[in-house]
Design an enzyme around this catalytic site. Structure first.
Site, PDB file in Angstrom:
ATOM      1  N   ASP A 191      24.115   8.649  18.053  1.00 43.56           N
ATOM      2  CA  ASP A 191      23.511   7.509  18.747  1.00 43.56           C
ATOM      3  C   ASP A 191      23.217   7.845  20.205  1.00 43.56           C
ATOM      4  OD1 ASP A 191      23.751   6.167  16.444  1.00 43.56           O
ATOM      5  OD2 ASP A 191      25.331   4.778  17.113  1.00 43.56           O
ATOM      6  N   LYS A 211      14.031 -11.393  -6.554  1.00 45.89           N
ATOM      7  CA  LYS A 211      13.326 -12.333  -5.665  1.00 45.89           C
ATOM      8  C   LYS A 211      14.210 -12.478  -4.429  1.00 45.89           C
ATOM      9  CE  LYS A 211      10.748 -16.583  -5.564  1.00 45.89           C
ATOM     10  NZ  LYS A 211      11.140 -17.043  -4.251  1.00 45.89           N
ATOM     11  N   LYS A 266       6.053  -9.431 -12.887  1.00 43.66           N
ATOM     12  CA  LYS A 266       4.615  -9.274 -12.601  1.00 43.66           C
ATOM     13  C   LYS A 266       3.958  -8.442 -13.701  1.00 43.66           C
ATOM     14  CE  LYS A 266       5.668  -8.918  -7.699  1.00 43.66           C
ATOM     15  NZ  LYS A 266       5.944  -7.957  -6.616  1.00 43.66           N
TER      16      LYS A 266
HETATM   17  S1  IVH Z   1       5.366 -10.967  -5.115  1.00 41.02           S
HETATM   18  C1  IVH Z   1       1.363 -13.837  -5.143  1.00 41.02           C
HETATM   19  N1  IVH Z   1       7.835 -10.182  -5.174  1.00 41.02           N
HETATM   20  O1  IVH Z   1       8.648 -15.338  -2.971  1.00 41.02           O
HETATM   21  C2  IVH Z   1       2.752 -13.670  -4.713  1.00 41.02           C
HETATM   22  N2  IVH Z   1       7.344 -12.120  -3.922  1.00 41.02           N
HETATM   23  O2  IVH Z   1       7.890 -17.952  -4.073  1.00 41.02           O
HETATM   24  C3  IVH Z   1       3.152 -12.241  -4.619  1.00 41.02           C
HETATM   25  N3  IVH Z   1       9.276 -13.082  -2.784  1.00 41.02           N
HETATM   26  O3  IVH Z   1       5.391 -15.525  -1.655  1.00 41.02           O
HETATM   27  C4  IVH Z   1       4.525 -12.112  -4.151  1.00 41.02           C
HETATM   28  N4  IVH Z   1      10.748 -11.619  -3.442  1.00 41.02           N
HETATM   29  O4  IVH Z   1       7.265 -14.350  -0.236  1.00 41.02           O
HETATM   30  C5  IVH Z   1       6.988 -11.090  -4.719  1.00 41.02           C
HETATM   31  N5  IVH Z   1       9.957  -9.299  -5.293  1.00 41.02           N
HETATM   32  C6  IVH Z   1       9.132 -10.227  -4.826  1.00 41.02           C
HETATM   33  C7  IVH Z   1       9.564 -11.269  -3.993  1.00 41.02           C
HETATM   34  C8  IVH Z   1       8.628 -12.212  -3.562  1.00 41.02           C
HETATM   35  C9  IVH Z   1      10.554 -12.700  -2.719  1.00 41.02           C
HETATM   36  C10 IVH Z   1       8.718 -14.267  -2.102  1.00 41.02           C
HETATM   37  C11 IVH Z   1       7.307 -14.051  -1.583  1.00 41.02           C
HETATM   38  C12 IVH Z   1       6.488 -15.027  -2.344  1.00 41.02           C
HETATM   39  C13 IVH Z   1       7.489 -16.075  -2.677  1.00 41.02           C
HETATM   40  C14 IVH Z   1       7.043 -16.918  -3.825  1.00 41.02           C
END
Ligand code: IVH
Length: 757
Positions: free
Chosen positions: A34, A129, A302
């Protein structure tokens, strides 16, 4: 050191420091100590101070610093930031048969999605998520351009300065990165770091953050990035907006690209080929996610093939190619030590459970809402009980049920009224309860807790955004008699606020330190933001007044249909909506039956007549209101509440005071007849604009000018930009516009484009 040598050394130091940042923040390793790192950083800072021309935007020294911002600029997302459709794991009592479990719903979603795709053999990805705050970061030609919050999905705050404090985010990407590369992810605060931060805040007498997501959101909205730099936030990328100059085929390939570019991704990631594998993956994630350093509340599933995203498309809110399987919120059992009563801004008394602290979903819970007396009775919750607490990221912890087996002998049913002897715990006035409502209320306009809550709401970010008006300052302003109604804030001088003594107990719990003054610097910030608030739009003012049942959307809708408080005070629209609501309710409560005389005093034949008359009047009202296209958010309850506020003594006093203060908030979203305005007919329809340089009015003014004339405003110039509106000292955007052949327009010229004659 001459400039040539200095340039070479600066380049070398920047490279080295960026390399060590990557190692430390992305790979979790360290190649130097550091103190060696600090020495390199000091050397770079030293040379840059001597030769300021060598400071580049992406220098490691520029991550923290820059003067605090006045306000966040707005960035229009090139691709909307959508939400994901939730599939909730159901609560026990909701599972009527085995077919109604969330897994069943998830498998149905999987089947439905597969069916909508031509190949029917699609693979899917499963990832955690993350419970954080969404961010979108734009790189162009490998250079970071800006970072923005989701905002309303179309436009977000420019939080570049704050995001640059996260050292795992590079400001320059390797050459193989896509030319336009808009990456999206979650900013979060790791659970452990959050607990530590709260401990420190507690010691310093500052309010604790409720949960890590809250702490992250509060951190990102700081205008001073030096505060952000001290907060332990991190980021993980999971999705993308606009990508140009790269042939991306799958989500898996995107993830690999992020890894290759040294951008942080989640370690847990699965690809599934069948519904059995999908079920296994979400169950596996559930069993592992509690060991992750950050909060997760679900799994995101997805479609792997990106081409299929386009063919599946989106609804207005969600993409059809993704869903979020939400795990049931974590539960825990603990003892209910006491019930305290919180007085809200509208006088509603909310019982709060004071709990034996318990660790759930990564954080310690010591309070939970009990909602109201009816809920307490329904669940028969008593002081001394062992209760089940449930906490999800979204909501305040709630007491779900009592463990009756553990109930001690001496407990008594809880009664809110007798618990506080029928008196408001803040002001001692008699409490009351309206027929048909669950909540007890304190009706005293002088109740200190109510005024404090009103004041906090008044200064909230989406309301008047008053800087420095936190909970303890609001309390002090009310308790010291400075503020009796929210508008009293406008009468305070900077000196008065600066001299205000903050409670020593609040600054340093337990110790007997001397009272501390609020201080001139902070006081000035507060009074300046109070002055700034005078020019905020009508919608913000309506919301800020804290009128019961009038939330953000209803306030926006009021401002869309009215230009000023004067118009609202004489509004036939509000009257009509309210009249319609009354008549609809009457019809609902007086169903038309046979033509006989019923038991109550209104003969049913009269009721039929009355009902017919009311229905005709409702039709008439609907016809009058049709062109206004009023959203359901501004319903009868909200309108009645607003009318009653505008006619009330305190409402009239407030509006009089606003007039005296010369505050005449104007609507900035006035568009009463949206159906009649065809977007394609507007002078700037289907054009994309970027604004640069100093103009005769604020950027916000020109942004809304362009938008109300049908144009779209974005933050940076790309091939898609049609016009650059350039003021004085336009900077580098002019060069880019010239390079890309984007037409440059002056302020006079835009006025010419807009005027229709
Ligand atoms: S994909 C079209 N992947 O959750 C949306 N979102 O409730 C594409 N989020 O808007 C987002 N973890 O901000 C994606 N592994 C993940 C995620 C994630 C958290 C959030 C993101 C999104 C929201 C939707």
């Amino acid at each position: 050191m001459d400039i040539k040598k200095a340039t070479a050394r600066v380049n070398q130091l920047q490279k080295e420091l960026n390399y060590h940042n990557q190692l430390y923040y992305n790979d979790g390793t360290q190649a130097i100590s550091d103190s060696d790192y600090d020495t390199l950083m000091q050397e770079l800072k030293g040379i840059e101070e001597l030769h300021p021309s060598l400071i580049t935007d992406d220098s490691p020294t520029q991550r923290v610093g820059g003067a605090p911002l006045e306000e966040f600029k707005q960035i229009n997302h090139q691709v909307r930031m959508l939400s994901i459709e939730d599939i909730h794991e159901l609560k026990e009592e909701q599972i009527i048969d085995t077919n109604s479990t969330a897994e069943y719903n998830l498998i149905e979603w999987h089947k439905k999605t597969l069916k909508a795709l031509p190949s029917n053999q699609e693979s899917f990805t499963v990832e955690p998520k993350i419970d954080g705050v969404a961010v979108s970061i734009m790189f162009e030609n490998c250079k970071l351009q800006y970072a923005a919050t989701r905002g309303d999905g179309g436009t977000g705050d420019d939080i570049t300065q704050n995001i640059l404090t996260i050292k795992s985010i590079p400001t320059t990407l390797p050459d193989n990165a896509p030319r336009t590369f808009e990456i999206r992810g979650e900013v979060f605060m790791p659970n452990k770091a959050f607990e530590k931060l709260n401990e420190i805040r507690h010691k310093e007498g500052k309010a604790k953050f409720i949960n890590p997501r809250n702490a992250t959101a509060g951190t990102l909205k700081q205008l001073d990035s030096s505060i952000v730099a001290k907060r332990p936030i991190e980021v993980i990328f999971h999705s993308f907006g606009s990508i140009d100059g790269y042939d991306l085929k799958t989500i898996q390939q995107y993830r690999n690209l992020l890894i290759e570019l040294n951008l942080p991704v989640d370690k847990w990631f699965r690809i599934i080929q069948s519904s059995d594998q999908l079920k296994d993956a979400v169950l596996e994630l559930d069993s592992k996610r509690h060991t992750f350093p950050y909060g997760t509340d679900g799994a995101v599933i997805k479609v792997n093939q990106i081409e299929s995203h386009t063919s599946l498309g989106t609804t207005s809110k969600f993409p059809k190619w993704a869903c979020a399987y939400k795990y049931r919120p974590e539960q825990g059992q603990t003892i209910l030590n006491e019930v305290t009563i919180q007085v809200g801004r509208t006088g509603v008394l909310t019982p709060v459970a004071e709990l034996e602290p318990i660790f759930i979903s990564g954080t310690t819970v010591s309070r939970a809402t009990l909602h109201n007396q009816d809920e307490i009775e329904r669940k028969d919750i008593r002081i001394g009980d062992t209760v089940m607490i449930e906490k999800s990221g979204e909501i305040i912890p709630a007491v779900i049920k009592v463990n009756l087996e553990k109930r001690p002998h001496h407990t008594k049913p809880f009664n809110l009224f007798t618990h506080i002897k029928g008196k408001c715990p803040s002001c001692n006035s008699v409490i009351s309860k309206e027929e048909g409502f669950a909540a007890w209320r304190c009706n005293s306009p002088k109740c200190p807790d109510q005024i404090v809550a009103k004041l906090k709401h008044f200064g909230g970010r989406k309301m008047l955004d008053l800087e420095g008006l936190g909970a303890s300052v609001a309390e002090k302003l009310v308790n010291s008699g400075f503020v009796e109604t929210t508008l009293d804030l406008f009468d305070l001088t900077t000196d008065q606020i600066a001299e205000m003594e903050l409670d020593p107990a609040k600054l340093n719990s337990g110790s007997k330190s001397k009272p501390r003054k609020f201080g001139e610097k902070k006081a000035l910030k507060l009074t300046q933001s109070v002055q700034r608030a005078k020019n905020l739009p009508l919608s913000r003012w309506i919301y800020a007044l804290g009128i019961p049942n009038l939330g953000e959307s209803a306030s926006n809708e009021c401002a869309r249909t009215h230009r000023s408080f004067d118009e609202l005070s004489n509004s036939s629209i509000l009257e009509l909506i309210s009249e319609k609501w009354d008549k609809e309710n009457w019809i609902k409560n007086n169903p038309v039956k046979s033509k006989t005389i019923s038991k109550d005093s209104t003969p049913s034949i009269d009721r039929n007549e009355q009902s017919k008359e009311f229905k005709n009047r409702i039709k008439e009202i609907n016809a009058i209101l049709e062109d206004y296209k009023i959203s359901s958010e501004l319903g009868g309850v909200a309108c009645k509440s607003l009318i009653s506020y505008l006619n009330s003594e305190s409402g009239k006093l407030s509006l009089d005071k606003l007039r005296r203060l010369n505050v005449n908030p104007e609507s900035t979203n006035y568009a009463p007849f949206p159906r009649l305005q065809k977007v394609d007919d507007l002078p700037l329809s289907q054009t994309t604009w970027v604004i640069t340089g100093t103009l005769s009015d604020s950027r916000d003014y020109f942004k809304s000018l362009i938008e109300t004339n049908g144009g779209n405003v974005t933050g940076s110039i790309s091939k898609k930009t049609n016009y650059l509106l350039a003021g004085q000292n336009p900077g580098s955007k002019i060069d880019k516009a010239n390079k890309l052949g984007v037409q440059i327009i002056t302020e006079d010229e835009i006025n010419g484009l807009i005027s229709r004659d």
